[in-house]
Scaffold this motif. Structure first.
Motif, PDB file in Angstrom:
ATOM      1  N   ALA A  17       0.830  -1.204   0.000  1.00 25.80           N
ATOM      2  CA  ALA A  17       0.000   0.000   0.000  1.00 25.80           C
ATOM      3  C   ALA A  17       0.869   1.260   0.000  1.00 25.80           C
ATOM      4  CB  ALA A  17      -0.946  -0.004   1.199  1.00 25.80           C
ATOM      5  N   GLU A  18       2.013   1.199   0.666  1.00 26.18           N
ATOM      6  CA  GLU A  18       2.955   2.329   0.648  1.00 26.18           C
ATOM      7  C   GLU A  18       3.404   2.616  -0.784  1.00 26.18           C
ATOM      8  OE1 GLU A  18       4.466   4.533   2.694  1.00 26.18           O
ATOM      9  OE2 GLU A  18       3.542   3.885   4.559  1.00 26.18           O
ATOM     10  N   SER A  19       3.724   1.556  -1.522  1.00 23.12           N
ATOM     11  CA  SER A  19       4.157   1.719  -2.916  1.00 23.12           C
ATOM     12  C   SER A  19       3.053   2.348  -3.755  1.00 23.12           C
ATOM     13  CB  SER A  19       4.545   0.374  -3.522  1.00 23.12           C
ATOM     14  OG  SER A  19       5.667  -0.142  -2.875  1.00 23.12           O
ATOM     15  N   LEU A  20       1.835   1.867  -3.573  1.00 24.57           N
ATOM     16  CA  LEU A  20       0.708   2.436  -4.317  1.00 24.57           C
ATOM     17  C   LEU A  20       0.498   3.899  -3.952  1.00 24.57           C
ATOM     18  CD1 LEU A  20      -1.967  -0.393  -4.276  1.00 24.57           C
ATOM     19  CD2 LEU A  20      -0.794   0.546  -6.261  1.00 24.57           C
ATOM     20  N   TRP A  21       0.590   4.201  -2.670  1.00 22.60           N
ATOM     21  CA  TRP A  21       0.372   5.585  -2.246  1.00 22.60           C
ATOM     22  C   TRP A  21       1.475   6.497  -2.781  1.00 22.60           C
ATOM     23  CZ3 TRP A  21      -4.219   6.889  -0.310  1.00 22.60           C
ATOM     24  CH2 TRP A  21      -4.391   8.221   0.032  1.00 22.60           C
ATOM     25  N   ASP A  22       2.708   5.989  -2.852  1.00 20.18           N
ATOM     26  CA  ASP A  22       3.802   6.780  -3.430  1.00 20.18           C
ATOM     27  C   ASP A  22       3.463   7.185  -4.864  1.00 20.18           C
ATOM     28  OD1 ASP A  22       5.327   6.608  -1.116  1.00 20.18           O
ATOM     29  OD2 ASP A  22       6.557   4.949  -1.855  1.00 20.18           O
ATOM     30  N   HIS A  26       1.953  11.191  -6.844  1.00 21.81           N
ATOM     31  CA  HIS A  26       2.519  11.870  -8.006  1.00 21.81           C
ATOM     32  C   HIS A  26       1.469  12.230  -9.054  1.00 21.81           C
ATOM     33  CE1 HIS A  26       6.252  10.162  -6.301  1.00 21.81           C
ATOM     34  NE2 HIS A  26       6.726  11.323  -6.705  1.00 21.81           N
ATOM     35  N   LEU A  27       0.251  11.780  -8.856  1.00 20.64           N
ATOM     36  CA  LEU A  27      -0.820  12.110  -9.802  1.00 20.64           C
ATOM     37  C   LEU A  27      -1.273  13.549  -9.602  1.00 20.64           C
ATOM     38  CD1 LEU A  27      -3.129   8.968  -9.450  1.00 20.64           C
ATOM     39  CD2 LEU A  27      -1.541   9.472 -11.319  1.00 20.64           C
ATOM     40  N   PRO A  28      -1.832  14.146 -10.647  1.00 29.33           N
ATOM     41  CA  PRO A  28      -2.464  15.453 -10.456  1.00 29.33           C
ATOM     42  C   PRO A  28      -3.570  15.336  -9.401  1.00 29.33           C
ATOM     43  CG  PRO A  28      -2.278  14.942 -12.789  1.00 29.33           C
ATOM     44  CD  PRO A  28      -1.904  13.694 -12.033  1.00 29.33           C
ATOM     45  N   GLU A  29      -3.794  16.401  -8.682  1.00 24.85           N
ATOM     46  CA  GLU A  29      -4.745  16.369  -7.566  1.00 24.85           C
ATOM     47  C   GLU A  29      -6.125  15.854  -7.970  1.00 24.85           C
ATOM     48  OE1 GLU A  29      -6.085  19.199  -3.891  1.00 24.85           O
ATOM     49  OE2 GLU A  29      -5.825  20.153  -5.839  1.00 24.85           O
ATOM     50  N   HIS A  30      -6.652  16.296  -9.106  1.00 21.39           N
ATOM     51  CA  HIS A  30      -7.999  15.873  -9.505  1.00 21.39           C
ATOM     52  C   HIS A  30      -8.058  14.366  -9.756  1.00 21.39           C
ATOM     53  CE1 HIS A  30      -5.968  16.956 -13.288  1.00 21.39           C
ATOM     54  NE2 HIS A  30      -6.698  16.006 -13.836  1.00 21.39           N
ATOM     55  N   GLN A  31      -6.988  13.792 -10.275  1.00 18.71           N
ATOM     56  CA  GLN A  31      -6.955  12.345 -10.487  1.00 18.71           C
ATOM     57  C   GLN A  31      -6.816  11.614  -9.157  1.00 18.71           C
ATOM     58  OE1 GLN A  31      -3.889  11.387 -13.321  1.00 18.71           O
ATOM     59  NE2 GLN A  31      -4.913  12.471 -14.988  1.00 18.71           N
ATOM     60  N   ARG A  71      -0.315   2.370 -13.550  1.00 20.06           N
ATOM     61  CA  ARG A  71       0.203   1.118 -14.129  1.00 20.06           C
ATOM     62  C   ARG A  71       1.589   1.335 -14.728  1.00 20.06           C
ATOM     63  NH1 ARG A  71      -5.099   0.708 -16.437  1.00 20.06           N
ATOM     64  NH2 ARG A  71      -6.322  -0.710 -15.179  1.00 20.06           N
ATOM     65  N   LYS A  72       1.721   2.418 -15.465  1.00 23.46           N
ATOM     66  CA  LYS A  72       3.003   2.723 -16.106  1.00 23.46           C
ATOM     67  C   LYS A  72       4.092   2.908 -15.054  1.00 23.46           C
ATOM     68  CE  LYS A  72       5.125   5.963 -19.309  1.00 23.46           C
ATOM     69  NZ  LYS A  72       4.920   7.151 -20.141  1.00 23.46           N
ATOM     70  N   GLU A  73       3.797   3.663 -14.027  1.00 20.65           N
ATOM     71  CA  GLU A  73       4.779   3.933 -12.972  1.00 20.65           C
ATOM     72  C   GLU A  73       5.145   2.658 -12.208  1.00 20.65           C
ATOM     73  OE1 GLU A  73       7.417   6.128 -10.756  1.00 20.65           O
ATOM     74  OE2 GLU A  73       6.275   6.841 -12.477  1.00 20.65           O
TER      75      GLU A  73
END
Length: 76
Positions: A17-22, A26-31, A71-73
């Motif tokens: 979950a830490e990896s996912l949250w990292d 990095h996503l734009p706020e709206h996403q 997914r890309k990241e």
């Protein structure tokens, strides 16, 4: 328009979950808001659209783009 705040990292996350949250941070706020409301809070796109005062089609677009970016990241 309803005010909303960017979601913050929950405490006590598993390493996965830490990896996912990292990546999520990095996503734009709206996403990021759309992803958290959909996948962490369980709202449907139609419900999210009311919460953030955005058309449901736009919410679905935010989700699609966010998931693609995540997914890309995660695959790199």
């Amino acid at each position: 328009m309803m005010q909303h705040h960017a979601p913050t990292r929950p405490p006590d996350l598993t390493p996965e979950a830490e990896s996912l949250w990292d990546v999520l941070e990095h996503l734009p706020e709206h996403q990021r808001i759309a992803v958290v409301l959909r996948y962490y809070c369980g709202y449907r796109a139609s419900e999210i659209s009311k919460i953030i005062d955005t058309p449901a089609a736009t919410v679905r677009s935010h989700l699609r783009r966010a998931l693609g970016a995540m997914r890309k990241e995660l695959s790199s």
